[in-house]
Write an enzyme that holds these catalytic residues in place. Structure first.
Site, short mmCIF file in Angstrom:
data_model
loop_
_atom_site.label_atom_id
_atom_site.label_comp_id
_atom_site.label_asym_id
_atom_site.label_seq_id
_atom_site.Cartn_x
_atom_site.Cartn_y
_atom_site.Cartn_z
N THR A 23 -27.74 19.71 68.88
CA THR A 23 -27.26 20.22 67.59
C THR A 23 -28.83 20.60 66.86
O THR A 23 -29.48 19.78 66.98
CB THR A 23 -26.47 19.18 66.97
OG1 THR A 23 -25.29 18.98 67.25
CG2 THR A 23 -26.35 19.45 65.34
N ARG A 53 -11.09 20.20 68.12
CA ARG A 53 -11.99 19.04 67.43
C ARG A 53 -13.09 19.67 66.60
O ARG A 53 -13.73 20.49 66.83
CB ARG A 53 -12.48 18.33 68.57
CG ARG A 53 -13.18 17.16 68.18
CD ARG A 53 -14.86 17.57 68.26
NE ARG A 53 -15.71 16.36 67.86
CZ ARG A 53 -17.04 16.18 67.68
NH1 ARG A 53 -17.63 17.66 67.71
NH2 ARG A 53 -17.85 15.13 67.34
N GLY A 57 -16.49 18.67 64.41
CA GLY A 57 -17.39 17.38 64.11
C GLY A 57 -17.90 17.19 62.83
O GLY A 57 -17.31 17.93 61.77
N GLY A 112 -20.35 12.65 66.10
CA GLY A 112 -19.75 13.22 64.79
C GLY A 112 -18.66 12.34 64.23
O GLY A 112 -18.65 12.34 62.90
#
Ligand code: ASP
Length: 335
Positions: free
Chosen positions: A194, A222, A224, A247
């Site tokens: 990330t 999903r 995060g 996350g």
């Protein structure tokens, strides 16, 4: 010319290295994970991102401009799990999340579940600047992107072979694992790269931004921490944070906001506050990862509890400093 600023720290009058830009390219990278070429490419991309953000600050741009410009470069670099090079969901797609926050105004923009936005951070900024909303998801967010002239690409643009292989490995490990559901990827790398940036501009304004493909093998839909303001991203007048890690734990801890709350309400310094949350609360709850944190005096912290975290900073002199593994020395901004 940048304005020099001064502060008293630990009883010493010190020159601050402002404006200042601090970045991460994700926690989770371990020694031995990268070939020499991959490591060189990652370092070069981190430096290029720092230079791009610094150029904005030098030209008189705001901290928000610098954060967006920096993250755009990191999203375009396939080395990181954001934009091109994002990890794959369980069903083999790239699903991107992002957010940006302006510490001076408290304004923010965020988007999640994107499949076609080339530079998600550009959309987060458009939502912040040109919509009445703070957060948009999926198709609606992409329709807004199109209306705003934010570049869209075919979903195949985000695909890289390395990430595809990581998904195959995760699926295989998952199918043989006994303890299903304990971790998104059991016995494997759950996250990787990330990206995030924090800037302090010459007017002393802070901003923060984060962009990610999420976690390998995440279920579709999903979301995060990266697009959740207060979890993966936060900026106010005194403190800015961008997180990277597992996350779900960052969301439950409201990690980014919690760090800044400790600065604002408990009077803690940025280093203590960020260490306490990232290396205290998160692992205690069973999570892991890292973060970057920056205060309005130009003090930066880079806490993480994994074998490495892509990270770096650039100050007024325009010289980029980057590091990857735990033992890599990263000279800290002067204060
Ligand atoms: N925090 C990101 C997420 O959970 C993953 C990462 O930082 O690598 O979506």
């Amino acid at each position: 010319m940048f304005q020099r600023r001064y502060a008293v720290r630990d009883g010493v009058l010190a020159a601050l290295d402002a404006p200042l830009l601090v970045i991460h390219g994700g926690a989770g990278v371990e020694p031995g994970d990268l070939t020499r070429e991959e490591e060189q490419a990652a370092r070069a991309a981190l430096e290029a991102a720092l230079r791009a953000g610094h150029a904005r600050l030098k030209a008189g741009g705001s901290s928000v401009d610098a954060v967006a410009a920096t993250i755009t470069v990191l999203e375009d670099a396939p080395q990181f799990n954001a934009g091109r090079g994002a990890v794959f969901t369980h069903d083999g797609r790239n699903e991107l999340d992002t957010s940006i926050m302006d510490g001076a105004t408290g304004k923010a923009g965020a988007a999640a579940g994107l499949h076609r936005v080339k530079n998600p951070i550009t959309l987060a900024r458009a939502i912040m600047d040109r919509s009445r909303h703070v957060m948009m998801v999926g198709e609606g967010a992409e329709t807004f992107a199109q209306e705003q002239g934010v570049a869209l690409v075919d979903p195949s643009y985000f695909r890289t072979e390395k990430r595809w292989q990581q998904l195959q490995k995760a699926l295989q490990e998952e199918s043989t694992a006994k303890e299903v559901g304990a971790r998104l990827v059991l016995a494997g790398k759950a996250y990787f790269g990330t990206v995030g940036a924090l800037a302090l501009d010459a007017q002393g304004r802070l901003a923060a931004g984060t962009s990610t493909g999420g976690m390998t093998n995440k279920r579709y839909g999903r979301v995060g921490d990266a697009p959740i303001l207060g979890a993966g991203t936060w900026a106010d007048a005194r403190c800015a944070v961008s997180g990277t890690g597992w996350g779900e734990f960052y969301i439950r801890a409201a990690a980014a906001h919690e760090i800044c709350a400790r600065v604002r309400l408990a009077g803690q310094g940025i280093v203590r506050a960020s260490e306490g949350v990232i290396n205290g609360d998160i692992p205690k709850a069973g999570g892991d990862g890292g973060a970057i944190a920056l205060d309005a005096q130009g003090v930066a912290a880079f806490p993480f509890n994994t074998g490495g975290m892509y990270r770096g900073w650039i100050g007024a002199d325009g010289v980029p400093h980057v590091a990857i593994y735990r033992d890599d020395a990263l000279p800290l901004p002067a204060y």
